[in-house]
Design an enzyme around this catalytic site. Structure first.
Site, PDB file in Angstrom:
ATOM      1  N   ASP A 137      -0.497  -4.426   8.949  1.00 46.14           N
ATOM      2  CA  ASP A 137      -1.054  -4.879  10.217  1.00 46.14           C
ATOM      3  C   ASP A 137      -2.271  -4.032  10.576  1.00 46.14           C
ATOM      4  O   ASP A 137      -2.304  -2.824  10.319  1.00 46.14           O
ATOM      5  CB  ASP A 137       0.025  -4.750  11.295  1.00 46.14           C
TER       6      ASP A 137
ATOM      7  N   GLU B 140      -4.642  -6.545   6.672  1.00 43.06           N
ATOM      8  CA  GLU B 140      -5.277  -7.398   7.664  1.00 43.06           C
ATOM      9  C   GLU B 140      -6.708  -6.912   7.911  1.00 43.06           C
ATOM     10  O   GLU B 140      -6.965  -6.104   8.789  1.00 43.06           O
ATOM     11  CB  GLU B 140      -4.476  -7.404   8.972  1.00 43.06           C
TER      12      GLU B 140
END
Length: 502
Positions: free
Chosen positions: A230, A259
């Site tokens: 993330d 990400e």
């Protein structure tokens, strides 16, 4: 095009599950309804709500005391057991990898505010349930990728609360405290509910990734096959590289994809792959008339070159996900959306299907894009979007070049055209997209010197067969259509013109 990649490199790509799989993303709470909603309701916090499966998420209000939005406490009750019961559907769609949003204990429904990295959230199940999920997937020759939220933690985490209350706490260095911060600590993007982690702290690094039984290594040993990091762009290249090294050490051949949703290049030293919204973004601009097919091809080829083909092949190609509006909301016209899906599934990388988008589910932004799965739409006989996505997934399995082949754009004007090639001429694929509302005929250079002059190319999408003559191929494309062309091998008394090529 340039000399084909040698057979050893192609064999390595073919054997590497990280190269070009179809990824299916699930938000477990919203994927499949629980078997016992009443029992699930008993596990909820006092200020949380269990919603009916037919209800859609609605934006709530900000709770200053709890430091989160009220809609973040609305749960639908999906869990690992209900997910396991639907793996046949995921496999049947053509997925090779299941990617789940966070599964670890947290206070909200999205679980990006981790409380305990060592514990599966009780609303989802137990570690034993997790291990069973991994086993089910592996028996289906599928892989499991988890969401790793290592840039910040939840403000409800006992580790954070203890460190906040006691300046001498041994975990104090994991966070950034000080009077210069609102509330006395630094939050990710200023959010009080998500205290930022100081990833330079050796103790934190050992706990999350570098230690012998770190979070990263523990869950790989428990059955996971990789991690999606993330906000990897916030973690930065140095930390991402450390996590990747630790994951590869914990399980050889594991995946660490990050990400990084900007231009899909510049991260190959830190991550196995990145998020790639770029390819579908280019396709959408082309389909909206903002650029020609020829220019789109040049942009796509440049991106693959800048990223490097090996990195591009391991990156994830997104149309939408849990942070964006759904594909059907962004591109309501089904024909246009189908063409964008076609680009997503034929470019280098792993196409990611966000649960329900293969059904044509709509949803604007968060929380609208996180609605419960519409199982009433899950019939390819009556749902053309589902039928098309399933067809594209099967096409990748049937045509190896789409999974692990090199990429070369073909010079064009109105059409988008490109090749995917391996070390075997017979596996060559030419993809041609007509983004316009009228038929287009163009002559394209066929940049593959081992495809014979007068060699036929068959369109697996049902268009007319064409010929490559003297290195050129003339195609006529219907309005708003895609063609996927493969060489036709003709035998005359057992003789083939391609018999001594490969």
């Amino acid at each position: 095009m340039a000399v084909l990649v040698n057979s050893d490199t192609m064999a390595a790509r073919r054997a590497d599950w990280r190269v070009g799989p179809v990824v299916y993303q699930v938000f477990i709470d919203r994927f499949a309804p629980p078997s016992d909603p009443a029992a699930k309701k008993k596990l909820l916090a006092p200020h949380a709500r269990l919603m009916d499966w037919a209800q859609v998420p609605l934006t709530g209000t900000y709770d200053r005391t709890a430091k989160h939005w009220t809609h973040e406490m609305d749960f639908w009750g999906g869990d690992i057991a209900s997910l396991r019961a639907k793996l046949g559907y995921v496999k049947g769609l053509g997925a090779d990898v299941l990617y789940t949003t966070p599964v670890f204990q947290a206070s909200t429904n999205h679980r990006y505010d981790t409380e305990d990295y060592r514990r599966v959230d009780p609303l989802l199940g137990t570690e034993e349930d997790f291990r069973k999920l991994a086993g089910d997937l592996h028996r289906r020759q599928m892989k499991l990728v988890l969401d790793g939220v290592f840039n910040h933690m939840g403000s409800t985490s006992p580790l954070f609360r203890s460190a906040l209350a006691d300046p001498r706490d041994r975990h104090r260095g994991w966070f950034r405290f000080g009077g210069q911060y609102a509330g006395g600590y630094q939050g990710w993007t200023g959010l009080a509910s998500l205290p930022a982690l100081d990833t330079s702290d050796p103790g934190l690094a050992a706990y999350l990734w570098s230690g012998r039984d770190s979070v990263v290594k523990h869950w790989l040993a428990a059955g996971a096959d990789g991690w999606r990091l993330d906000v990897a762009f916030d973690l930065g290249p140095r930390v991402c590289a450390q996590v990747r090294e630790a994951a590869h050490e914990g399980k050889a051949g594991s995946l660490v994809v990050g990400e990084v949703s900007g231009y899909p290049a510049g991260w190959s030293d830190a991550l196995d792959g990145v998020f790639n919204f770029y390819d579908v973004g280019v396709a959408r601009e082309m389909l909206a008339g903002a650029m020609s097919g020829g220019r789109a091809g040049k942009l796509l080829e440049r991106a693959v070159k800048d990223a490097g083909i090996e990195h591009a092949l391991r990156s994830w190609v997104h149309f939408d996900n849990h942070d964006t509006s759904r594909a059907a909301s962004e591109v309501p016209d089904q024909t246009t959306r189908n063409l964008a899906f076609a680009v997503q599934f034929t470019m280098p990388g792993a196409p990611v299907v966000y649960y329900g988008s293969e059904l044509g589910m709509t949803g604007q932004g968060d929380p609208g894009c996180r609605a419960p799965m519409r199982w009433d739409l899950a019939d390819p006989a009556t749902n053309p979007t589902l039928a098309w996505v399933g067809h594209l997934a099967r096409l990748r399995r049937k045509l190896p070049a789409l999974r692990y082949g090199d990429f070369a754009a073909l010079d064009s004007e109105k059409l988008l055209a490109y090749l995917r090639v391996t070390d075997k001429v017979r596996e060559t694929v030419m993809v041609v997209v007509n983004p316009l509302d009228q038929p287009v005929t163009e002559t394209l250079p066929f940049r593959h010197g081992k495809v014979m002059s007068w060699g036929e190319l068959r369109d697996v999408e049902g268009g007319p067969t064409v010929r490559a003559v003297a290195g050129l191929v003339k195609v006529t494309m219907r309005p708003r259509s895609v063609g996927v062309y493969v060489p036709v091998e003709r035998f005359a008394n057992g003789y083939s013109q391609y018999g001594r090529i490969d």
